[in-house]
Motif scaffolding. Structure first.
Motif, PDB file in Angstrom:
ATOM      1  N   ARG A 182     -10.733 -40.490  12.671  1.00  0.00           N
ATOM      2  CA  ARG A 182     -11.628 -39.457  12.131  1.00  0.00           C
ATOM      3  C   ARG A 182     -12.940 -39.377  12.903  1.00  0.00           C
ATOM      4  N   LYS A 183     -13.443 -40.527  13.367  1.00  0.00           N
ATOM      5  CA  LYS A 183     -14.709 -40.532  14.085  1.00  0.00           C
ATOM      6  C   LYS A 183     -14.532 -39.922  15.468  1.00  0.00           C
ATOM      7  N   ALA A 184     -15.470 -39.043  15.851  1.00  0.00           N
ATOM      8  CA  ALA A 184     -15.340 -38.281  17.094  1.00  0.00           C
ATOM      9  C   ALA A 184     -15.185 -39.179  18.314  1.00  0.00           C
ATOM     10  N   GLY A 185     -15.994 -40.233  18.402  1.00  0.00           N
ATOM     11  CA  GLY A 185     -15.936 -41.107  19.566  1.00  0.00           C
ATOM     12  C   GLY A 185     -14.607 -41.823  19.689  1.00  0.00           C
ATOM     13  N   GLU A 186     -14.110 -42.348  18.568  1.00  0.00           N
ATOM     14  CA  GLU A 186     -12.826 -43.046  18.578  1.00  0.00           C
ATOM     15  C   GLU A 186     -11.685 -42.072  18.885  1.00  0.00           C
ATOM     16  N   ARG A 187     -11.778 -40.863  18.330  1.00  0.00           N
ATOM     17  CA  ARG A 187     -10.746 -39.851  18.581  1.00  0.00           C
ATOM     18  C   ARG A 187     -10.718 -39.461  20.054  1.00  0.00           C
ATOM     19  N   ALA A 210     -10.348 -28.861  18.675  1.00  0.00           N
ATOM     20  CA  ALA A 210     -11.445 -28.831  19.644  1.00  0.00           C
ATOM     21  C   ALA A 210     -11.388 -30.070  20.538  1.00  0.00           C
ATOM     22  N   ALA A 211     -11.085 -31.213  19.939  1.00  0.00           N
ATOM     23  CA  ALA A 211     -10.971 -32.450  20.711  1.00  0.00           C
ATOM     24  C   ALA A 211      -9.770 -32.405  21.650  1.00  0.00           C
ATOM     25  N   LEU A 212      -8.677 -31.801  21.209  1.00  0.00           N
ATOM     26  CA  LEU A 212      -7.493 -31.660  22.058  1.00  0.00           C
ATOM     27  C   LEU A 212      -7.788 -30.753  23.252  1.00  0.00           C
ATOM     28  N   VAL A 213      -8.516 -29.676  23.010  1.00  0.00           N
ATOM     29  CA  VAL A 213      -8.898 -28.767  24.098  1.00  0.00           C
ATOM     30  C   VAL A 213      -9.729 -29.520  25.140  1.00  0.00           C
ATOM     31  N   LYS A 253      -9.101 -42.212  22.122  1.00  0.00           N
ATOM     32  CA  LYS A 253      -7.650 -42.227  21.931  1.00  0.00           C
ATOM     33  C   LYS A 253      -6.985 -41.111  22.727  1.00  0.00           C
ATOM     34  N   LEU A 254      -7.564 -39.922  22.691  1.00  0.00           N
ATOM     35  CA  LEU A 254      -6.980 -38.786  23.405  1.00  0.00           C
ATOM     36  C   LEU A 254      -7.073 -38.957  24.910  1.00  0.00           C
ATOM     37  N   GLN A 255      -8.130 -39.565  25.385  1.00  0.00           N
ATOM     38  CA  GLN A 255      -8.250 -39.805  26.822  1.00  0.00           C
ATOM     39  C   GLN A 255      -7.141 -40.728  27.306  1.00  0.00           C
ATOM     40  N   GLN A 256      -6.752 -41.681  26.480  1.00  0.00           N
ATOM     41  CA  GLN A 256      -5.654 -42.571  26.833  1.00  0.00           C
ATOM     42  C   GLN A 256      -4.323 -41.822  26.907  1.00  0.00           C
ATOM     43  N   MET A 257      -4.230 -40.717  26.151  1.00  0.00           N
ATOM     44  CA  MET A 257      -2.971 -39.975  26.057  1.00  0.00           C
ATOM     45  C   MET A 257      -2.922 -38.751  26.955  1.00  0.00           C
TER      46      MET A 257
END
Length: 287
Positions: free
Chosen positions: A148-153, A181-184, A156-160
């Motif tokens: 849920r937290k923006a930094g942790e999210r 927005a984070a996925l974009v 995680k997405l950068q790893q993927m």
């Protein structure tokens, strides 16, 4: 090595897949064991009673609540009763127990106690969303809920970002816009994706398009219902914005037309051609 056919007790645990929306999707085996199991462990007993009411049946066995807050304390008690010969049916609110739902610890404990575990297959939001997405289904990964937290999210997405398999996520409707927005930001605006909501229910809807298009929809809509997000895998090298610009300039310096160089790099990095072209022009102007 341990075989599932080897057990030290006459009892057994059955993981029962429940409907993800439409009660009519309940299998005949699920109905049979709901009516006859000695024990029924339910993630939410109210949801269980609602399901059995919709099916016109009643549970004859003893009902236990079994959820993330009492798994640790209740597992040993349930295992002991099964070791004494009871048949335990485990159901979550929707879909297969132990898949983003309670049940994993129960299965682990059963294996350690040499108690037989089997399953009643059935509805799955993960597979239903994947099948309806129109994205590749030959290789995929289920990622559950993002942090849920923006930094942790973001981490995680950068790893993927370089993941080449199709990815399936769950998300709450009020957090969908921030997630997209984070996925974009991490995967690029042109990455293909799908948002599936209210699967098998009356207002089922599957929206397909780029991550940018889906984000714009979520930002301008009042999203409701249970959500699954399916994202296509990466088809090439994942580069940062600076690396993308540098790659375009390198191709252009080698004799390739600027627009062609932008198209090549954008395709390999899942970037927006327009945004990349503007970034390259800005870099040239500043040099």
């Amino acid at each position: 090595m341990q075989s599932s056919r080897e057990a030290d007790s006459t009892g057994q645990i059955i993981l029962g897949a429940t409907p993800i929306g439409n009660p009519a999707d309940a299998s005949a085996r699920l109905i049979e064991w709901l009516e006859t199991a000695d024990l029924v462990a339910a993630e939410d007993t109210r949801r269980l009673h609602k399901l059995t009411g919709s099916l016109g049946i009643r549970v004859s066995g003893r009902i236990f609540s079994y959820h993330e807050h009492n798994e640790l304390s209740r597992t040993a008690e349930l295992i002991e009763q099964v070791r004494s010969g009871a048949t335990l049916l485990m159901v979550s609110d929707a879909g297969m127990p132990a898949v983003s739902d309670p049940g994993y610890r129960l299965v682990q404990a059963a294996i350690e106690a040499r108690v037989r575990v089997t399953a009643i297959p059935g509805p799955s939001a993960v597979l239903t969303a994947l099948a309806l997405s129109g994205l590749p289904t030959d290789r995929f990964s289920f990622e559950g809920f993002l942090p849920r937290k923006a930094g942790e999210r973001k981490g995680k997405l950068q790893q993927m970002a370089g993941e080449q398999r199709t990815m399936i996520f769950f998300e709450a409707p009020h957090r969908l816009e921030a997630m997209l927005a984070a996925l974009v930001e991490s995967f690029g605006p042109e990455r293909k994706a799908a948002v599936a909501r209210e699967l098998t229910k009356t207002f089922e809807e599957v929206l397909r398009g780029s991550l940018q298009e889906l984000h714009e929809w979520a930002a301008s809509s009042e999203v409701r219902g249970e959500i699954a997000v399916v994202v296509g895998g990466s088809h090439g090298i994942v580069r940062s914005a600076e690396e993308q610009v540098a790659a375009v300039l390198e191709l252009a310096e080698g004799g390739m037309r600027l627009k062609d160089a932008v198209a090549v790099v954008a395709e390999s990095s899942q970037a927006s051609k327009r945004e990349l072209y503007e970034a390259v022009l800005a870099a040239r102007a500043g040099s």
